[in-house]
Structures are given as structure tokens and as C-alpha cells.
Scaffold this motif. Structure first.
Motif, mmCIF file in Angstrom:
data_model
loop_
_atom_site.group_PDB
_atom_site.id
_atom_site.type_symbol
_atom_site.label_atom_id
_atom_site.label_comp_id
_atom_site.label_asym_id
_atom_site.label_seq_id
_atom_site.Cartn_x
_atom_site.Cartn_y
_atom_site.Cartn_z
ATOM 1 N N PRO A 1 -51.092 -6.030 31.639
ATOM 2 C CA PRO A 1 -53.298 -6.202 31.694
ATOM 3 C C PRO A 1 -53.676 -6.913 32.875
ATOM 4 O O PRO A 1 -55.361 -6.334 33.281
ATOM 5 C CB PRO A 1 -52.766 -7.613 30.697
ATOM 6 N N LYS A 2 -53.596 -7.351 34.158
ATOM 7 C CA LYS A 2 -54.279 -7.827 35.154
ATOM 8 C C LYS A 2 -54.204 -6.842 36.095
ATOM 9 O O LYS A 2 -54.939 -6.156 36.696
ATOM 10 C CB LYS A 2 -53.110 -9.005 35.537
ATOM 11 N N LEU A 3 -53.373 -5.860 36.004
ATOM 12 C CA LEU A 3 -53.337 -4.540 37.227
ATOM 13 C C LEU A 3 -53.815 -3.299 36.442
ATOM 14 O O LEU A 3 -54.587 -2.946 37.569
ATOM 15 C CB LEU A 3 -51.465 -3.815 37.066
ATOM 16 N N MET A 4 -53.800 -3.342 35.485
ATOM 17 C CA MET A 4 -54.949 -2.488 34.392
ATOM 18 C C MET A 4 -56.184 -2.953 35.091
ATOM 19 O O MET A 4 -57.278 -2.202 35.967
ATOM 20 C CB MET A 4 -54.660 -2.670 32.658
ATOM 21 N N LEU A 5 -56.498 -4.217 34.534
ATOM 22 C CA LEU A 5 -57.696 -5.060 35.318
ATOM 23 C C LEU A 5 -57.944 -4.506 36.658
ATOM 24 O O LEU A 5 -59.345 -4.374 37.137
ATOM 25 C CB LEU A 5 -58.303 -6.539 34.836
ATOM 26 N N VAL A 6 -57.382 -4.847 37.512
ATOM 27 C CA VAL A 6 -57.555 -4.566 38.872
ATOM 28 C C VAL A 6 -57.665 -3.426 39.229
ATOM 29 O O VAL A 6 -58.871 -3.186 39.936
ATOM 30 C CB VAL A 6 -56.728 -5.573 39.820
ATOM 31 N N SER A 7 -56.687 -2.232 38.491
ATOM 32 C CA SER A 7 -57.078 -0.478 39.047
ATOM 33 C C SER A 7 -58.980 -0.291 38.487
ATOM 34 O O SER A 7 -59.235 0.165 39.253
ATOM 35 C CB SER A 7 -56.326 -0.161 38.011
ATOM 36 N N ALA A 8 -59.170 -0.830 37.440
ATOM 37 C CA ALA A 8 -60.297 -0.459 37.024
ATOM 38 C C ALA A 8 -61.582 -0.959 37.805
ATOM 39 O O ALA A 8 -62.195 -0.550 37.993
ATOM 40 C CB ALA A 8 -60.402 -1.108 35.299
ATOM 41 N N ALA A 9 -61.833 -2.361 38.234
ATOM 42 C CA ALA A 9 -61.867 -3.083 39.101
ATOM 43 C C ALA A 9 -62.602 -2.573 40.300
ATOM 44 O O ALA A 9 -63.147 -2.319 40.583
ATOM 45 C CB ALA A 9 -62.321 -4.857 39.479
ATOM 46 N N THR A 10 -61.375 -1.976 41.326
ATOM 47 C CA THR A 10 -61.338 -1.160 42.554
ATOM 48 C C THR A 10 -61.962 -0.187 42.346
ATOM 49 O O THR A 10 -62.650 0.967 42.494
ATOM 50 C CB THR A 10 -59.828 -0.959 42.632
ATOM 51 N N ALA A 11 -61.226 0.946 40.821
ATOM 52 C CA ALA A 11 -62.220 2.107 40.762
ATOM 53 C C ALA A 11 -63.839 2.101 40.005
ATOM 54 O O ALA A 11 -64.206 3.058 41.266
ATOM 55 C CB ALA A 11 -61.388 2.314 39.020
ATOM 56 N N ALA A 12 -63.918 1.051 39.448
ATOM 57 C CA ALA A 12 -65.349 1.100 39.362
ATOM 58 C C ALA A 12 -66.457 0.778 40.724
ATOM 59 O O ALA A 12 -67.686 1.762 41.110
ATOM 60 C CB ALA A 12 -65.792 -0.663 38.586
ATOM 61 N N TRP A 13 -65.667 0.109 41.122
ATOM 62 C CA TRP A 13 -66.266 -0.433 43.038
ATOM 63 C C TRP A 13 -66.283 0.579 43.156
ATOM 64 O O TRP A 13 -67.454 0.714 44.325
ATOM 65 C CB TRP A 13 -65.480 -1.334 43.574
ATOM 66 N N LEU A 14 -65.418 1.362 43.632
ATOM 67 C CA LEU A 14 -65.098 2.851 44.382
ATOM 68 C C LEU A 14 -66.436 3.679 43.916
ATOM 69 O O LEU A 14 -67.093 4.413 45.473
ATOM 70 C CB LEU A 14 -64.241 2.895 44.646
ATOM 71 N N ILE A 15 -66.578 3.807 43.004
ATOM 72 C CA ILE A 15 -67.527 5.037 42.665
ATOM 73 C C ILE A 15 -69.036 4.779 42.355
ATOM 74 O O ILE A 15 -69.801 5.487 43.009
ATOM 75 C CB ILE A 15 -67.208 4.525 40.481
ATOM 76 N N TYR A 16 -69.007 2.781 42.361
ATOM 77 C CA TYR A 16 -70.584 2.136 42.594
ATOM 78 C C TYR A 16 -71.042 2.535 44.057
ATOM 79 O O TYR A 16 -71.693 2.726 44.427
ATOM 80 C CB TYR A 16 -70.729 0.873 42.171
ATOM 81 N N ASP A 17 -70.064 2.202 45.030
ATOM 82 C CA ASP A 17 -70.530 2.423 46.794
ATOM 83 C C ASP A 17 -70.654 3.535 47.071
ATOM 84 O O ASP A 17 -71.498 4.036 47.825
ATOM 85 C CB ASP A 17 -68.617 2.077 47.092
ATOM 86 N N MET A 18 -69.742 4.786 46.593
ATOM 87 C CA MET A 18 -69.769 5.890 45.994
ATOM 88 C C MET A 18 -71.281 6.526 46.262
ATOM 89 O O MET A 18 -72.234 7.685 46.831
ATOM 90 C CB MET A 18 -68.726 6.713 46.193
ATOM 91 N N ALA A 19 -72.141 5.954 44.598
ATOM 92 C CA ALA A 19 -72.950 6.679 44.177
ATOM 93 C C ALA A 19 -74.402 5.629 44.553
ATOM 94 O O ALA A 19 -75.304 6.600 44.842
ATOM 95 C CB ALA A 19 -72.959 6.566 42.406
#
Length: 60
Positions: free
Chosen positions: A6-24
Motif C-alpha cells: 500500500p505504501k508503494l502504491m501511494l508513492v507511485s500514485a503521488a509520483t504519477a500525479a505530480w508528473l502529470i501536473y508538472d507536464m500539464a
């Protein structure tokens, strides 16, 4: 013992969200090398999320 998935899922999802936000919200186009690196990190974080999700689901 608590699972690490669950911790790895949370970190992976947060990283993906941050990258999408950064690119957008970028105000200018990045250099091609930086864009490739961002898309690679995004793909790896999505793969990491689904891999962790599958491992977590197989433990249950």
C-alpha cells in the motif's frame, strides 16, 4: 506484519500525479531529452503502481 505494497502504491500514485501536473502546467516546452525522461518516469511510476497493486491483491 504490515505490507509494504500500500505504501508503494501511494508513492507511485503521488509520483504519477505530480508528473502529470508538472507536464500539464508547464509554461514552455521542455527539451526533448527532459520530455523523454519525464515520460519514462511517468511510465515507470504507473507500472510500479499496478505491480504493487497486483502483489497486494495476491497477498489477500
Amino acid at each position: 506484519m504490515s505490507s509494504k505494497w500500500p505504501k508503494l502504491m501511494l508513492v507511485s500514485a503521488a509520483t504519477a500525479a505530480w508528473l502529470i501536473y508538472d507536464m500539464a502546467t508547464a509554461t514552455e516546452a521542455p527539451r526533448p531529452a527532459v520530455a523523454y525522461m519525464q515520460y519514462t518516469f511517468l511510465a515507470l511510476s504507473v507500472v510500479g503502481f499496478f505491480g504493487a497493486w497486483l502483489n497486494y491483491a495476491s497477498e489477500k
